[in-house]
Design a protein around this motif. Structure first.
Motif, PDB file in Angstrom:
ATOM      1  N   UNK A 145      14.849-105.246 119.879  1.00  0.00           N
ATOM      2  CA  UNK A 145      13.863-106.324 119.919  1.00  0.00           C
ATOM      3  C   UNK A 145      12.440-105.785 119.821  1.00  0.00           C
ATOM      4  N   UNK A 146      12.267-104.536 120.219  1.00  0.00           N
ATOM      5  CA  UNK A 146      10.935-103.932 120.200  1.00  0.00           C
ATOM      6  C   UNK A 146      10.485-103.554 118.792  1.00  0.00           C
ATOM      7  N   UNK A 147      11.407-103.537 117.854  1.00  0.00           N
ATOM      8  CA  UNK A 147      11.062-103.122 116.499  1.00  0.00           C
ATOM      9  C   UNK A 147      10.463-104.297 115.739  1.00  0.00           C
ATOM     10  N   UNK A 148       9.259-104.148 115.297  1.00  0.00           N
ATOM     11  CA  UNK A 148       8.548-105.207 114.602  1.00  0.00           C
ATOM     12  C   UNK A 148       7.599-104.569 113.607  1.00  0.00           C
ATOM     13  N   UNK A 149       6.764-105.365 112.984  1.00  0.00           N
ATOM     14  CA  UNK A 149       5.856-104.837 111.972  1.00  0.00           C
ATOM     15  C   UNK A 149       4.937-103.760 112.545  1.00  0.00           C
ATOM     16  N   UNK A 150       4.567-103.898 113.809  1.00  0.00           N
ATOM     17  CA  UNK A 150       3.696-102.906 114.423  1.00  0.00           C
ATOM     18  C   UNK A 150       4.345-101.532 114.475  1.00  0.00           C
ATOM     19  N   UNK A 151       5.646-101.481 114.790  1.00  0.00           N
ATOM     20  CA  UNK A 151       6.362-100.206 114.799  1.00  0.00           C
ATOM     21  C   UNK A 151       6.344 -99.578 113.412  1.00  0.00           C
ATOM     22  N   UNK A 152       6.589-100.380 112.387  1.00  0.00           N
ATOM     23  CA  UNK A 152       6.595 -99.863 111.024  1.00  0.00           C
ATOM     24  C   UNK A 152       5.233 -99.307 110.635  1.00  0.00           C
ATOM     25  N   UNK A 153       4.179-100.029 110.967  1.00  0.00           N
ATOM     26  CA  UNK A 153       2.827 -99.582 110.617  1.00  0.00           C
ATOM     27  C   UNK A 153       2.439 -98.330 111.394  1.00  0.00           C
ATOM     28  N   UNK A 154       2.836 -98.276 112.670  1.00  0.00           N
ATOM     29  CA  UNK A 154       2.545 -97.079 113.465  1.00  0.00           C
ATOM     30  C   UNK A 154       3.293 -95.870 112.904  1.00  0.00           C
ATOM     31  N   UNK A 155       4.539 -96.086 112.509  1.00  0.00           N
ATOM     32  CA  UNK A 155       5.322 -94.997 111.926  1.00  0.00           C
ATOM     33  C   UNK A 155       4.709 -94.527 110.618  1.00  0.00           C
ATOM     34  N   UNK A 156       4.319 -95.468 109.782  1.00  0.00           N
ATOM     35  CA  UNK A 156       3.668 -95.110 108.523  1.00  0.00           C
ATOM     36  C   UNK A 156       2.388 -94.318 108.775  1.00  0.00           C
ATOM     37  N   UNK A 157       1.617 -94.727 109.774  1.00  0.00           N
ATOM     38  CA  UNK A 157       0.383 -94.003 110.096  1.00  0.00           C
ATOM     39  C   UNK A 157       0.693 -92.567 110.510  1.00  0.00           C
ATOM     40  N   UNK A 158       1.778 -92.396 111.301  1.00  0.00           N
ATOM     41  CA  UNK A 158       2.174 -91.050 111.702  1.00  0.00           C
ATOM     42  C   UNK A 158       2.621 -90.223 110.496  1.00  0.00           C
ATOM     43  N   UNK A 159       3.387 -90.848 109.595  1.00  0.00           N
ATOM     44  CA  UNK A 159       3.834 -90.153 108.381  1.00  0.00           C
ATOM     45  C   UNK A 159       2.637 -89.666 107.579  1.00  0.00           C
ATOM     46  N   UNK A 160       1.686 -90.553 107.356  1.00  0.00           N
ATOM     47  CA  UNK A 160       0.520 -90.194 106.554  1.00  0.00           C
ATOM     48  C   UNK A 160      -0.327 -89.120 107.258  1.00  0.00           C
ATOM     49  N   UNK A 161      -0.412 -89.190 108.590  1.00  0.00           N
ATOM     50  CA  UNK A 161      -1.186 -88.186 109.325  1.00  0.00           C
ATOM     51  C   UNK A 161      -0.544 -86.810 109.203  1.00  0.00           C
ATOM     52  N   UNK A 162       0.791 -86.761 109.310  1.00  0.00           N
ATOM     53  CA  UNK A 162       1.493 -85.478 109.185  1.00  0.00           C
ATOM     54  C   UNK A 162       1.336 -84.915 107.768  1.00  0.00           C
TER      55      UNK A 162
END
Length: 254
Positions: free
Chosen positions: A72-89
């Protein structure tokens, strides 16, 4: 698996993937899978694909371990945060190599599948396909539409400046029996491009082969069977690109 065109030109495979079972806080197991396809024209795209998969896996594993398997915690915010981490790495890699971010261009597919819920993420082409356990709804479905650019043969990469507006996510309620992640090297074999529907015969064939492989639960044996299929003449005659196919099948206890 490396494509035959890459073998002819002596270039490396630019696909990467990661998949494993992780324990949720409830104690049940959740499947996390990721696949990425490096852009053929990008100098360090394999590095980008590898980093994208590892970062998605780390973000998903941390979230599942902390918050359980309801998803239930997985939502658009999780996806965007993950993408931000991917791009930062990836930006860190680009800085270290003194290369532009575009040198690490890649697509990304991600899946988090629990007992009674699933979360899927997609940037770029490739496909995520699944079928439910319920007999009445056990048809092969495309989780998300492969993303195309404005021009022919153009796709969306995690390194694009506007990628946050292009990310696609899907949440599925109910028990999923089987699912697959595949990069675009075999996309036209597995998906009807005109309608966007999965080729049911393709998935019935590969999952039948997976189930029939000896040594249930033995990853090495299953990988050997899948590698033989992807390297077969009938597959290589239809695609010379790198090929990644992740297959996950939940078998009921007997």
């Amino acid at each position: 698996m490396i494509g035959t065109s890459h073998l002819r030109t002596g270039t490396e495979c630019q696909d990467f993937h990661a998949v494993n079972l992780v324990a949720a806080s409830s104690g049940s197991e959740v499947v996390i899978a990721a696949a990425a396809d490096g852009a053929g024209s990008a100098k360090r795209s394999l590095n980008g694909a590898r980093q994208a998969c590892y970062t998605f896996f780390e973000c998903a594993q941390l979230a599942v371990a902390q918050l359980g398997q309801s998803l239930d915690f997985l939502h658009d915010g999780f996806a965007l945060d993950t993408l931000e981490d991917v791009r930062a790495r990836i930006a860190e890699l680009a800085k270290e190599s003194e290369e532009p971010l575009s040198a690490y261009a890649c697509t990304m597919l991600g899946a988090i599948v629990a007992d009674h819920a699933a979360f899927f993420l997609q940037i770029g082409d490739g496909a995520i396909v699944y079928r439910m356990r319920d007999a009445e709804t056990a048809v092969w479905r495309l989780a998300l539409s492969p993303q195309r650019g404005e021009f022919a043969n153009e796709t969306i990469f995690v390194t694009r400046g506007d990628v946050a507006q292009r990310i696609s996510v899907a949440r599925v309620a109910g028990p999923i029996a089987e699912f697959a992640l595949l990069t675009d090297g075999i996309e036209h074999l597995a998906v009807k491009m005109a309608t966007g529907e999965p080729h049911a015969r393709f998935f019935e064939h590969v999952f039948a082969g997976l189930r029939a492989a000896p040594g249930t639960g033995t990853a090495t044996i299953h990988e050997a069977w899948l590698e033989a299929f992807l390297a077969s003449p009938q597959v290589c005659a239809r695609t010379d690109d790198d090929k990644t196919l992740i297959l996950c099948s939940r078998q009921l206890a007997t």
